[in-house]
Design a protein around this motif. Sequence first.
Motif, PDB file in Angstrom:
ATOM      1  N   LEU A  53      38.119  32.897  42.096  1.00 32.76           N
ATOM      2  CA  LEU A  53      37.231  33.916  41.948  1.00 32.76           C
ATOM      3  C   LEU A  53      36.708  34.578  43.389  1.00 32.76           C
ATOM      4  N   VAL A  54      36.525  33.828  44.126  1.00 26.24           N
ATOM      5  CA  VAL A  54      35.824  34.168  45.601  1.00 26.24           C
ATOM      6  C   VAL A  54      36.966  34.691  46.282  1.00 26.24           C
ATOM      7  N   ALA A  55      38.145  34.105  46.332  1.00 30.20           N
ATOM      8  CA  ALA A  55      39.321  34.670  46.802  1.00 30.20           C
ATOM      9  C   ALA A  55      39.607  35.903  46.471  1.00 30.20           C
ATOM     10  N   VAL A 113      41.307  47.544  57.107  1.00 30.89           N
ATOM     11  CA  VAL A 113      41.995  46.328  57.552  1.00 30.89           C
ATOM     12  C   VAL A 113      41.567  44.924  56.539  1.00 30.89           C
ATOM     13  N   PHE A 114      42.460  44.193  56.265  1.00 34.54           N
ATOM     14  CA  PHE A 114      42.446  43.605  55.193  1.00 34.54           C
ATOM     15  C   PHE A 114      42.137  42.136  55.934  1.00 34.54           C
ATOM     16  N   ASP A 115      40.756  41.715  55.911  1.00 33.38           N
ATOM     17  CA  ASP A 115      40.727  40.647  56.780  1.00 33.38           C
ATOM     18  C   ASP A 115      39.319  39.797  56.170  1.00 33.38           C
ATOM     19  N   ASN A 116      38.846  38.828  56.852  1.00 27.97           N
ATOM     20  CA  ASN A 116      37.883  37.951  56.325  1.00 27.97           C
ATOM     21  C   ASN A 116      36.531  38.530  56.663  1.00 27.97           C
ATOM     22  N   LYS A 117      36.197  39.611  57.151  1.00 25.41           N
ATOM     23  CA  LYS A 117      34.843  40.278  57.351  1.00 25.41           C
ATOM     24  C   LYS A 117      34.004  40.411  56.268  1.00 25.41           C
ATOM     25  N   TYR A 118      34.646  40.459  55.197  1.00 22.98           N
ATOM     26  CA  TYR A 118      33.883  40.823  53.850  1.00 22.98           C
ATOM     27  C   TYR A 118      33.224  39.407  53.565  1.00 22.98           C
ATOM     28  N   TYR A 119      33.660  38.177  53.906  1.00 24.25           N
ATOM     29  CA  TYR A 119      32.823  37.066  53.603  1.00 24.25           C
ATOM     30  C   TYR A 119      31.764  36.773  54.822  1.00 24.25           C
ATOM     31  N   PRO A 176      25.654  28.089  44.415  1.00 24.76           N
ATOM     32  CA  PRO A 176      26.292  27.176  45.137  1.00 24.76           C
ATOM     33  C   PRO A 176      27.695  26.778  45.049  1.00 24.76           C
ATOM     34  N   GLU A 177      28.227  26.994  43.601  1.00 23.56           N
ATOM     35  CA  GLU A 177      29.612  26.707  43.406  1.00 23.56           C
ATOM     36  C   GLU A 177      30.627  27.591  43.996  1.00 23.56           C
ATOM     37  N   THR A 178      30.162  28.817  44.403  1.00 20.20           N
ATOM     38  CA  THR A 178      30.894  29.855  44.867  1.00 20.20           C
ATOM     39  C   THR A 178      30.447  29.906  46.665  1.00 20.20           C
ATOM     40  N   ARG A 179      29.206  29.603  46.982  1.00 24.53           N
ATOM     41  CA  ARG A 179      28.880  30.032  48.325  1.00 24.53           C
ATOM     42  C   ARG A 179      29.972  28.959  49.189  1.00 24.53           C
ATOM     43  N   LYS A 180      30.378  27.843  49.002  1.00 27.55           N
ATOM     44  CA  LYS A 180      31.133  26.955  49.804  1.00 27.55           C
ATOM     45  C   LYS A 180      32.294  27.809  50.028  1.00 27.55           C
ATOM     46  N   LYS A 200      42.985  32.332  57.298  1.00 30.14           N
ATOM     47  CA  LYS A 200      44.339  32.063  56.911  1.00 30.14           C
ATOM     48  C   LYS A 200      43.957  31.276  55.563  1.00 30.14           C
ATOM     49  N   GLU A 201      43.114  30.371  55.285  1.00 27.78           N
ATOM     50  CA  GLU A 201      42.916  29.767  54.166  1.00 27.78           C
ATOM     51  C   GLU A 201      42.468  30.877  53.108  1.00 27.78           C
ATOM     52  N   PHE A 202      41.751  32.059  53.379  1.00 26.12           N
ATOM     53  CA  PHE A 202      41.353  33.105  52.602  1.00 26.12           C
ATOM     54  C   PHE A 202      42.847  33.784  52.133  1.00 26.12           C
ATOM     55  N   PHE A 203      43.590  34.118  52.992  1.00 22.00           N
ATOM     56  CA  PHE A 203      44.831  34.827  52.680  1.00 22.00           C
ATOM     57  C   PHE A 203      45.492  33.899  51.666  1.00 22.00           C
ATOM     58  N   GLU A 204      45.758  32.621  51.992  1.00 19.19           N
ATOM     59  CA  GLU A 204      46.618  31.835  50.938  1.00 19.19           C
ATOM     60  C   GLU A 204      45.954  31.876  49.815  1.00 19.19           C
ATOM     61  N   ALA A 205      44.573  31.734  49.720  1.00 21.04           N
ATOM     62  CA  ALA A 205      43.978  31.605  48.169  1.00 21.04           C
ATOM     63  C   ALA A 205      44.120  32.740  47.607  1.00 21.04           C
ATOM     64  N   PHE A 206      44.134  34.107  48.326  1.00 20.12           N
ATOM     65  CA  PHE A 206      44.345  35.541  47.728  1.00 20.12           C
ATOM     66  C   PHE A 206      45.614  35.489  47.217  1.00 20.12           C
ATOM     67  N   ALA A 207      46.538  35.125  47.935  1.00 15.23           N
ATOM     68  CA  ALA A 207      47.814  35.305  47.339  1.00 15.23           C
ATOM     69  C   ALA A 207      48.337  34.447  46.247  1.00 15.23           C
ATOM     70  N   LYS A 208      47.801  33.325  46.314  1.00 15.21           N
ATOM     71  CA  LYS A 208      47.721  32.549  45.024  1.00 15.21           C
ATOM     72  C   LYS A 208      47.162  33.100  43.407  1.00 15.21           C
ATOM     73  N   GLY A 209      45.949  33.863  43.963  1.00 11.57           N
ATOM     74  CA  GLY A 209      45.303  34.619  42.811  1.00 11.57           C
ATOM     75  C   GLY A 209      45.961  35.696  42.311  1.00 11.57           C
TER      76      GLY A 209
END
Length: 333
Positions: free
Chosen positions: A193-195, A258-264, A284-288, A298-307
Amino acid sequence: MFPTSSTVSFFFFFFLISLAALHGGDGASHSKLRHGYYSTTCPAAEITVKKVIRKNMISEPRSAASVMRLQFHDCFVNGCDASLLLDDTPNMLGEKESFANGGSLRRYDIIDEAKANLERICPGVVSCADIIIMAARDAVFFSGGPDWAVKLGRKDGLTASLQDSNDIMPTPRANATYLLGLFQRFNLSAKDLVALSGSHSIGKGDCIGMVFRLYNQSGSGKPDPAMEIGYRKRMEKFCPPWGAISNVTVDLDPTPKVFDNKYYKELIKGKGFFNSDQSLYTLPETRKYVERFSRGEKEFFEAFAKGMIKMGDLQSGRSGEIRRNCRVVNHHH
């Protein structure tokens, strides 16, 4: 009135999930999908789509967000079958003018262009549904985001339904608790969901998705307390109380091309545009995951691709064809 911009408005996507559940959204037919599906029948399929996406992004950078959204809006209404692309006929009201799509989705012409190019080199081979999946991946990649191998082999649906799309008319008021429940129906996690919400890294949002947070959050007559004060004052200038009908669009984060992690990083500051965005940081469940992705792109990119791959697996199980023109079925009357 509904927005007329190229809004990414990712909250739309969450509501499409519920309909997919009603229509066999994760049916068995996705087992036919595989990597390299066109390697012998149309080896140039993926590079052909890539060239079209790149060309259009050079002339209009925000087309990336528009194209990326098509996957969400197609796949969650009766599976990834390009039903979204069908024009209305005397006997069928399609999905393009639904409440969620009518004033908001755009750049169908990019898919048409890719299809026309593919029909020239390998006619009748590559489905419009697969073009949407390839185009969404390419739009993310050319915006600076991750790349991933797409599974292909979808058929194009023979019908579309305005009612199916309208039944899940979206609302900007969705919160993370509600969204988590929807995701769980598809065995999608809080991390997914978060990704996938990170698609709001590119594009713009309409004031229609913001005004209630500015002036009447949860019917309180007050602004959303989760919104940072400076950000709120800036948004009030863009989106006056009647901003829902102003058709004004606002960048969803500081780097909307630009697709980046600034959103977070912005969510942590209280500068999320939609309620569906900001509430990810209040639960709390999504905040982490917001915190993890803000620290690790990098972790965001990997999770987004999987989603995105999981979403691409949603199939209707209905019969289909390879449309020659993405806007009409082959044997229409």
